[in-house]
Design an enzyme around this catalytic site. Structure first.
Site, PDB file in Angstrom:
ATOM      1  N   TRP A  98     -36.921 -22.018   7.163  1.00  0.00           N
ATOM      2  CA  TRP A  98     -37.669 -23.284   7.214  1.00  0.00           C
ATOM      3  C   TRP A  98     -39.124 -23.111   6.755  1.00  0.00           C
ATOM      4  CZ3 TRP A  98     -35.259 -21.830  12.070  1.00  0.00           C
ATOM      5  CH2 TRP A  98     -33.957 -22.316  12.206  1.00  0.00           C
ATOM      6  N   HIS A  99     -39.355 -22.183   5.852  1.00  0.00           N
ATOM      7  CA  HIS A  99     -40.714 -21.956   5.345  1.00  0.00           C
ATOM      8  C   HIS A  99     -40.871 -22.611   3.975  1.00  0.00           C
ATOM      9  CE1 HIS A  99     -41.390 -18.139   8.023  1.00  0.00           C
ATOM     10  NE2 HIS A  99     -41.209 -19.240   8.720  1.00  0.00           N
ATOM     11  N   TYR A 100     -40.553 -23.876   3.882  1.00  0.00           N
ATOM     12  CA  TYR A 100     -40.654 -24.596   2.621  1.00  0.00           C
ATOM     13  C   TYR A 100     -42.109 -24.720   2.186  1.00  0.00           C
ATOM     14  CZ  TYR A 100     -36.469 -26.418   5.020  1.00  0.00           C
ATOM     15  OH  TYR A 100     -35.325 -26.551   5.754  1.00  0.00           O
TER      16      TYR A 100
END
Length: 496
Positions: free
Chosen positions: A434-436
């Site tokens: 979830w490190h967009y």
């Protein structure tokens, strides 16, 4: 039916609930969007660590203001974690595996092994970015909940060569549309902070984006900006489940190994992996926490098939499993950067619809090699003396990796065989952490002060402006940037 079959059914059927909205990227990886006040800080593993000094220098930020902004965030909601035995063993195992030196407890990004901060306090209560509202001036702030912004309003102003932002359109929970306008005054502006997926989407829905793409979706083009939605990336993650012969204390990420080879090693542990359950329900609880279908990470059923009935079938299947199946921890690996990137595109002109997202995980060989070196580090951790109490003596690393490869972690074809290479393991078991980031990058879509090129009175301030993910975990830097730019914008207003 075997326990393994029950487990597979559970992974296939369980679906998550709000406040996260799930979607599958075009790469076949299950992802999630935080749709809640406080954003991703309401859903993440809580780990807090700063970006490196090199990252700050490359971003062109004022180092002194960066440091004071980090400290402001840290005073508001960051704590030092109590390190339980499993996390302590992971720390010692990383040092034994060569991820040195031992940097102790620090917020700083430094090569070696360290304990980082957490947004969970000593009682286990999560603190989020919404806590910053306590520091706001109440009379100068109005917060709308359950409001879906559909577009930014622009107008042509006499003597101004570019479209000028003057408000936004949003829809309330009843479907009623509203308009909110800026007050008169050249200093007032719209600030877009909808995240890596939402900010490019809203720019495009407002007519700022690649002309041909917008026209294909019936959006009136205001500014042809081909770089909106480009350069979007996500740090690929690969995890390994380590069954433990002894009970393991609950813990989310507290320790990180920052290797010299461009990979980061972390871990989460505990019989229910951080999913709180009441004492009365504890006997029936079965969950892999962050890596569970309850959070969408291992849920591979298409969203339209995720019904309450499917949820109940999955819960029942997980209840049949031996509790030992949930005893242990995940060691996870993610890479610096990454170098590989993709894009965000509109699926439709409906602002409630998720955009189409392509991350192109491991498209660049440099990313794949970093993953391989990270997997090799995890192998050394598992084999270390320091971690021996939390592994079965007769379990080989090959069997541990094979079992983890059987987890349906994504929608990609499986390649389960005895001769699997580390490269194949990386590709087969890729997940999101979830490190967009990207899509409105500095220098491409916004300038150094985060003003959008081609329009006036509009800035984007969020992770969509990053070219690479900062540090090992980005939330500290995303929150820092909010404070940093808030201070700069105030100073600009005072000077004028």
């Amino acid at each position: 039916m075997s326990d393994q079959q029950h487990f597979t059914d559970a992974l296939a059927d369980t679906s998550p609930a709000s406040p996260a909205q799930r979607f599958v990227s075009e790469d076949g990886v299950v992802n999630a969007r935080a749709r809640v006040l406080g954003g991703g800080s309401c859903l993440n593993a809580g780990f807090y660590t700063r970006a490196s000094t090199d990252y700050v220098r490359a971003a062109g930020w004022d180092a002194r203001l960066v440091n004071s902004s980090y400290r402001w965030v840290e005073r508001a909601l960051v704590f030092r974690p109590a390190v339980p035995p499993w996390q302590a063993a992971l720390r010692d195992a990383l040092l034994e595996a060569g991820v040195t030196p031992d940097n102790g407890f620090t917020f700083d990004h430094v090569t070696g092994t360290k304990i980082g901060g957490t947004i969970f306090d000593s009682s286990g209560q999560r603190h989020t970015a919404a806590d910053f509202l306590r520091h706001a001036r109440p009379r100068g702030l109005t917060v709308f909940l359950y409001a879906t912004v559909s577009r930014i309003l622009f107008r042509q102003q006499e003597g101004v060569p570019y479209p000028v932002a003057y408000g936004v359109v949003f829809t309330d929970p009843l479907g009623v549309q509203h308009r909110v306008y800026l007050r008169d005054g050249a200093k007032n502006e719209v600030i877009l902070s909808a995240g890596t997926l939402g900010s490019p989407q809203l720019l495009m829905l407002s007519g700022v984006g690649p002309q041909a793409h917008l026209e294909a979706h019936g959006v009136q083009v205001l500014v042809d900006q081909p770089m909106v939605g480009q350069g979007v990336a996500d740090n690929p993650m690969n995890s390994v489940f380590i069954p433990s012969p002894v009970p393991v204390t609950l813990s989310l990420v507290q320790v990180v190994g920052i290797t010299r080879s461009g990979s980061f090693i972390e871990g989460v542990s505990g019989s229910e992996f951080g999913i709180p359950v009441s004492e009365g329900a504890r006997r029936l609880a079965r969950s892999f926490g962050l890596f569970s279908p309850q959070t969408g990470q291992l849920g591979t059923l298409p969203p339209k098939q995720r019904t309450p009935e499917a949820l109940e079938r999955a819960a029942e299947a997980m209840r049949r499993l031996d509790r030992r199946a949930f005893r242990g921890g995940f060691i996870l690996e993610k890479i610096l950067g990454p170098v590989s990137s993709g894009h965000v595109e509109l699926r439709s002109a409906d602002p409630r619809a998720n955009p189409a997202v392509t991350f192109n995980y491991f498209q660049e060989s440099e990313d794949l090699q970093r993953c391989v070196r990270g997997i090799q580090t995890i192998e050394r951790v598992i084999q270390s003396r320091a971690f021996a109490n939390f592994t079965y003596a007769n379990a080989s690393t090959e069997s541990i990796f094979t079992d983890s490869a059987n987890f349906p972690v994504n929608l990609l074809p499986r390649h389960v065989n005895d001769s699997r290479t580390p490269e194949q393991y990386c590709r087969d078991t890729v997940m999101t952490i979830w490190h967009y980031h990207g899509g409105c990058q500095v220098g491409a879509v916004v300038d150094d002060d985060y003003r959008v090129f081609g329009v006036q009175r509009l800035r984007v301030i969020d992770s969509s402006t990053f070219k690479y993910s900062p540090g090992t975990n980005p939330q500290a830097t995303v929150m820092m940037l909010g404070r940093y730019m808030g201070v700069k914008i105030q100073a600009e207003r005072w000077r004028k």
